[in-house]
Design a protein around this motif. Sequence first.
Motif, PDB file in Angstrom:
ATOM      1  N   VAL A  79      84.758 127.876  51.467  1.00 29.23           N
ATOM      2  CA  VAL A  79      86.150 127.471  51.529  1.00 29.23           C
ATOM      3  C   VAL A  79      87.025 128.678  51.222  1.00 29.23           C
ATOM      4  CG1 VAL A  79      86.166 126.720  49.099  1.00 29.23           C
ATOM      5  CG2 VAL A  79      87.891 125.823  50.679  1.00 29.23           C
ATOM      6  N   LYS A  80      88.082 128.815  51.995  1.00 22.43           N
ATOM      7  CA  LYS A  80      89.048 129.883  51.764  1.00 22.43           C
ATOM      8  C   LYS A  80      90.174 129.311  50.903  1.00 22.43           C
ATOM      9  CE  LYS A  80      92.104 132.996  54.365  1.00 22.43           C
ATOM     10  NZ  LYS A  80      92.478 133.427  55.728  1.00 22.43           N
ATOM     11  N   VAL A  81      90.270 129.769  49.664  1.00 18.81           N
ATOM     12  CA  VAL A  81      91.233 129.198  48.730  1.00 18.81           C
ATOM     13  C   VAL A  81      92.519 130.004  48.614  1.00 18.81           C
ATOM     14  CG1 VAL A  81      89.466 128.042  47.373  1.00 18.81           C
ATOM     15  CG2 VAL A  81      90.143 130.366  46.765  1.00 18.81           C
ATOM     16  N   SER A  82      92.548 131.193  49.199  1.00 15.40           N
ATOM     17  CA  SER A  82      93.702 132.064  48.978  1.00 15.40           C
ATOM     18  C   SER A  82      94.998 131.484  49.544  1.00 15.40           C
ATOM     19  CB  SER A  82      93.441 133.443  49.590  1.00 15.40           C
ATOM     20  OG  SER A  82      93.111 133.347  50.965  1.00 15.40           O
ATOM     21  N   ALA A  83      94.894 130.615  50.566  1.00 16.45           N
ATOM     22  CA  ALA A  83      96.101 130.036  51.149  1.00 16.45           C
ATOM     23  C   ALA A  83      96.347 128.609  50.680  1.00 16.45           C
ATOM     24  CB  ALA A  83      96.006 130.065  52.673  1.00 16.45           C
ATOM     25  N   VAL A  84      95.442 128.078  49.863  1.00 20.34           N
ATOM     26  CA  VAL A  84      95.551 126.690  49.402  1.00 20.34           C
ATOM     27  C   VAL A  84      96.249 126.670  48.045  1.00 20.34           C
ATOM     28  CG1 VAL A  84      94.266 124.603  48.800  1.00 20.34           C
ATOM     29  CG2 VAL A  84      93.446 126.085  50.655  1.00 20.34           C
ATOM     30  N   LYS A  85      97.313 125.916  47.937  1.00 18.95           N
ATOM     31  CA  LYS A  85      98.034 125.842  46.662  1.00 18.95           C
ATOM     32  C   LYS A  85      97.147 125.175  45.606  1.00 18.95           C
ATOM     33  CE  LYS A  85     102.682 125.825  48.641  1.00 18.95           C
ATOM     34  NZ  LYS A  85     103.965 125.104  48.803  1.00 18.95           N
ATOM     35  N   PRO A  86      97.303 125.567  44.345  1.00 16.46           N
ATOM     36  CA  PRO A  86      96.420 125.043  43.290  1.00 16.46           C
ATOM     37  C   PRO A  86      96.323 123.521  43.249  1.00 16.46           C
ATOM     38  CG  PRO A  86      97.681 126.892  42.446  1.00 16.46           C
ATOM     39  CD  PRO A  86      98.211 126.618  43.817  1.00 16.46           C
ATOM     40  N   GLN A  87      97.430 122.826  43.512  1.00 19.28           N
ATOM     41  CA  GLN A  87      97.400 121.361  43.425  1.00 19.28           C
ATOM     42  C   GLN A  87      96.591 120.700  44.527  1.00 19.28           C
ATOM     43  OE1 GLN A  87     100.103 123.260  43.990  1.00 19.28           O
ATOM     44  NE2 GLN A  87     101.643 122.240  45.284  1.00 19.28           N
ATOM     45  N   SER A 123      89.524 128.522  62.304  1.00 16.63           N
ATOM     46  CA  SER A 123      90.179 129.759  62.696  1.00 16.63           C
ATOM     47  C   SER A 123      90.604 130.573  61.484  1.00 16.63           C
ATOM     48  CB  SER A 123      91.409 129.441  63.551  1.00 16.63           C
ATOM     49  OG  SER A 123      92.215 130.577  63.719  1.00 16.63           O
ATOM     50  N   GLY A 124      90.556 131.878  61.652  1.00 16.23           N
ATOM     51  CA  GLY A 124      91.083 132.752  60.613  1.00 16.23           C
ATOM     52  C   GLY A 124      92.567 132.575  60.389  1.00 16.23           C
ATOM     53  N   ALA A 125      93.243 131.867  61.310  1.00 16.91           N
ATOM     54  CA  ALA A 125      94.673 131.618  61.171  1.00 16.91           C
ATOM     55  C   ALA A 125      94.965 130.362  60.372  1.00 16.91           C
ATOM     56  CB  ALA A 125      95.318 131.490  62.551  1.00 16.91           C
ATOM     57  N   SER A 126      93.927 129.638  59.957  1.00 14.18           N
ATOM     58  CA  SER A 126      94.127 128.386  59.240  1.00 14.18           C
ATOM     59  C   SER A 126      94.141 128.640  57.750  1.00 14.18           C
ATOM     60  CB  SER A 126      93.027 127.394  59.608  1.00 14.18           C
ATOM     61  OG  SER A 126      93.008 127.190  61.006  1.00 14.18           O
ATOM     62  N   GLY A 127      94.887 127.812  57.025  1.00 11.95           N
ATOM     63  CA  GLY A 127      94.996 128.140  55.625  1.00 11.95           C
ATOM     64  C   GLY A 127      95.207 127.017  54.645  1.00 11.95           C
ATOM     65  N   LYS A 128      96.335 126.313  54.681  1.00 11.73           N
ATOM     66  CA  LYS A 128      96.795 125.585  53.500  1.00 11.73           C
ATOM     67  C   LYS A 128      96.038 124.302  53.193  1.00 11.73           C
ATOM     68  CE  LYS A 128     100.555 122.995  55.743  1.00 11.73           C
ATOM     69  NZ  LYS A 128     102.028 122.832  55.788  1.00 11.73           N
ATOM     70  N   VAL A 129      95.266 123.775  54.133  1.00 11.22           N
ATOM     71  CA  VAL A 129      94.490 122.561  53.892  1.00 11.22           C
ATOM     72  C   VAL A 129      93.112 122.946  53.370  1.00 11.22           C
ATOM     73  CG1 VAL A 129      93.458 120.529  54.977  1.00 11.22           C
ATOM     74  CG2 VAL A 129      95.729 121.296  55.687  1.00 11.22           C
ATOM     75  N   PRO A 130      92.653 122.407  52.235  1.00  9.99           N
ATOM     76  CA  PRO A 130      91.319 122.759  51.744  1.00  9.99           C
ATOM     77  C   PRO A 130      90.257 122.355  52.753  1.00  9.99           C
ATOM     78  CG  PRO A 130      92.201 120.856  50.555  1.00  9.99           C
ATOM     79  CD  PRO A 130      93.323 121.399  51.388  1.00  9.99           C
ATOM     80  N   LEU A 181      83.937 114.526  47.287  1.00  8.15           N
ATOM     81  CA  LEU A 181      84.630 115.491  46.435  1.00  8.15           C
ATOM     82  C   LEU A 181      84.544 116.875  47.054  1.00  8.15           C
ATOM     83  CD1 LEU A 181      85.981 116.442  43.775  1.00  8.15           C
ATOM     84  CD2 LEU A 181      83.665 116.655  42.810  1.00  8.15           C
ATOM     85  N   VAL A 182      85.702 117.479  47.273  1.00  5.03           N
ATOM     86  CA  VAL A 182      85.801 118.880  47.676  1.00  5.03           C
ATOM     87  C   VAL A 182      86.516 119.598  46.543  1.00  5.03           C
ATOM     88  CG1 VAL A 182      86.665 120.518  49.385  1.00  5.03           C
ATOM     89  CG2 VAL A 182      85.911 118.244  50.124  1.00  5.03           C
ATOM     90  N   ASP A 183      85.767 120.310  45.733  1.00  2.00           N
ATOM     91  CA  ASP A 183      86.320 120.997  44.564  1.00  2.00           C
ATOM     92  C   ASP A 183      86.229 122.499  44.807  1.00  2.00           C
ATOM     93  OD1 ASP A 183      87.071 122.024  42.135  1.00  2.00           O
ATOM     94  OD2 ASP A 183      85.741 120.760  40.929  1.00  2.00           O
ATOM     95  N   CYS A 184      87.334 123.078  45.248  1.00  6.59           N
ATOM     96  CA  CYS A 184      87.341 124.483  45.650  1.00  6.59           C
ATOM     97  C   CYS A 184      87.093 125.417  44.478  1.00  6.59           C
ATOM     98  CB  CYS A 184      88.669 124.829  46.322  1.00  6.59           C
ATOM     99  SG  CYS A 184      89.031 123.857  47.797  1.00  6.59           S
ATOM    100  N   GLU A 185      87.606 125.084  43.326  1.00  5.08           N
ATOM    101  CA  GLU A 185      87.459 125.980  42.178  1.00  5.08           C
ATOM    102  C   GLU A 185      86.180 125.712  41.410  1.00  5.08           C
ATOM    103  OE1 GLU A 185      91.212 125.611  40.141  1.00  5.08           O
ATOM    104  OE2 GLU A 185      92.119 127.141  41.414  1.00  5.08           O
TER     105      GLU A 185
END
Length: 637
Positions: A433-441, A514-521, A546-550
């Motif tokens: 999962v790419k978390v850099s574009a996903v807001k903490p909440q 896509s590498g252009a996708s981001g904000k949705v976990p 459960l999808v727990d990115c952190e």
Amino acid sequence: MSMNPRIEAVTQRIRERSVATRAAYLALVDGARTRGPNRSHLSCGNLAHVSAACGAADKAALMGSARPNIGIVTAYNDMLSAHEPFETYPALIRETARSVGATAQVAGGVPAMCDGVTQGRVGMELSLFSRDVIAQATGIALSHDAFDAALCLGVCDKIVPGLLIGALAFGHLPVVFAPAGPMPSGLPNKEKAAVRERYAAGQATREELLAAESASYHAPGTCTFYGTANSNQILLEAMGLQLPGTSFVNPGTPLRDAFTRAATMRAAAITALGDDYRPIGRLVDERALVNAIVALLATGGSTNHTIHFVAVARAAGLLVTWEDFDELAACVPLLARIYPNGDADVNRFHAAGGTAFVFRELLDAGLLHDVETIVPGGLRAYARDARLNAGGIGYVDAAPASADDAILRPASAPFEATGGLRLLQGNLGRALVKVSAVKPQHRRVEAPAVVVDDPGRLRELHKQGGLPRDFVAVVRYQGPRANGMPEMHSLMPLLGMLQNQGRQVALVTDGRLSGASGKVPSAIHVTPEADLGGGIALVRDGDIVLVDCEGGVLEARVDAATWSARRPAPNGSPAGLDIGRALFALSRANVGPADEGALSISCGPPRPPTPVGERRTETEYDLGRVAAYAPFEAKDA
């Protein structure tokens, strides 16, 4: 600054697990080096074919002297904006080669397809396999044994990894990559994404959407968001295979042409004919690969490279794992905010300090190895800014501070302390999962599963009002074996719009994103894939997922007895129209898992045969079989 101990530990583990395979690869590289020009070992008939179409001066040089001959491998086509500028490169390269006493020939072309064109279309099912076709096409181009170095012209998603894999099969050759650069900035990416989401909600017309897209993608050059194509460029610089500062200079500018000339001169200077021999097979070692991963993480680059660079590593006899990516991410700070991880495009990133700033910060923090590259001075040469001067290209020290700390920050004050990638594990399998574009909440979603075998079905359910308020979209049977591992980017406008409404949504798929996708976990590249009976084939509608990115968890909250009694659900969306699928049936049948690079071809050195009576385990890596590349002695000269 001494190396970060975690970086050093990961590098050492790669080195240790790759001892046998790397030694076998380097034996091939060293065995293929020849005395004199490679073409001098060709028969007279062979050499006559090589030079038949050349002008008199080039023919004389090829026939009689010890001048280097550069093979150009090009991804030119004029349908793709990123590759259209390459049309004029061969003439400039040939002219420059002559000026330094060398020759250059177009050795061959490789296909270059665009995921931006095939998103949501059947052609996307061929996309990942195009990387391996490109690797094979590169091998065919270089197989004539007439070249002392190669110049690779490519930019986009699968093209650069394919060129790299193909070039590494000829690891005794020096190889220089020459990009085309990004198009000038158009409609800001954030505004384009907003129109896409309004269109998904029925609030914008098709005409409005087309106008926005055309204002964003509007000129020759790479798309300006920080997807796979532009990630390729930073990774090539981090490995020392492109000239310093060459990644994000716009096409059609004097500096761009100067870089192409300089790349040609450098290729001619580092052949085995001189005293500065730098074969690609020696440059691409475990340190260079760790540098590439660190640069990817520090800039929030494309998740596609968690597949591609596992494959590239194996082509060089090196074994890189997703655990390596995960551990490196834990100690690499996020230094850049480029769309989709921020509002800026790559042109603004370049203006804020760009690659020179990033590499200087990472080197000073002990996060990059100062390795040998195609230029003198090691990787430190890449921590300098390029300037056009009367003699060509000169370099100055990178700016001491970022020109815009909303885009680029120093390692001492990063956007986040860790890189933008995590490995998730659980009863659904392994995923990234790419978390850099996903807001903490939004980094932890626990909600009912909505299971589909066709991404289009999710949009149908939305139109019918059939989606729960909060849900995890499980899109399965999209893995490399089932479906060629297409990207799910076409789902992002819908899921992004629902997230904007305050709903908790996530994506789980054995496909790519896509590498252009981001904000949705998004837990992507799930392996084992559904077609091999992985956990993603056991999940059912309504299961709590459960999808727990952190926390690094990907799990269906189903009791163990119920889970173990389940059998994989059949693929509910069998292939429809062929549109080329049949041509890649063997690729689907032979492709490896995502975490081993999703390779459908053999690459790397031959491995020792398995002893009689013993069986390879499923997880044992097969490096494939590549014949030693040895020159032919003249037979009829």
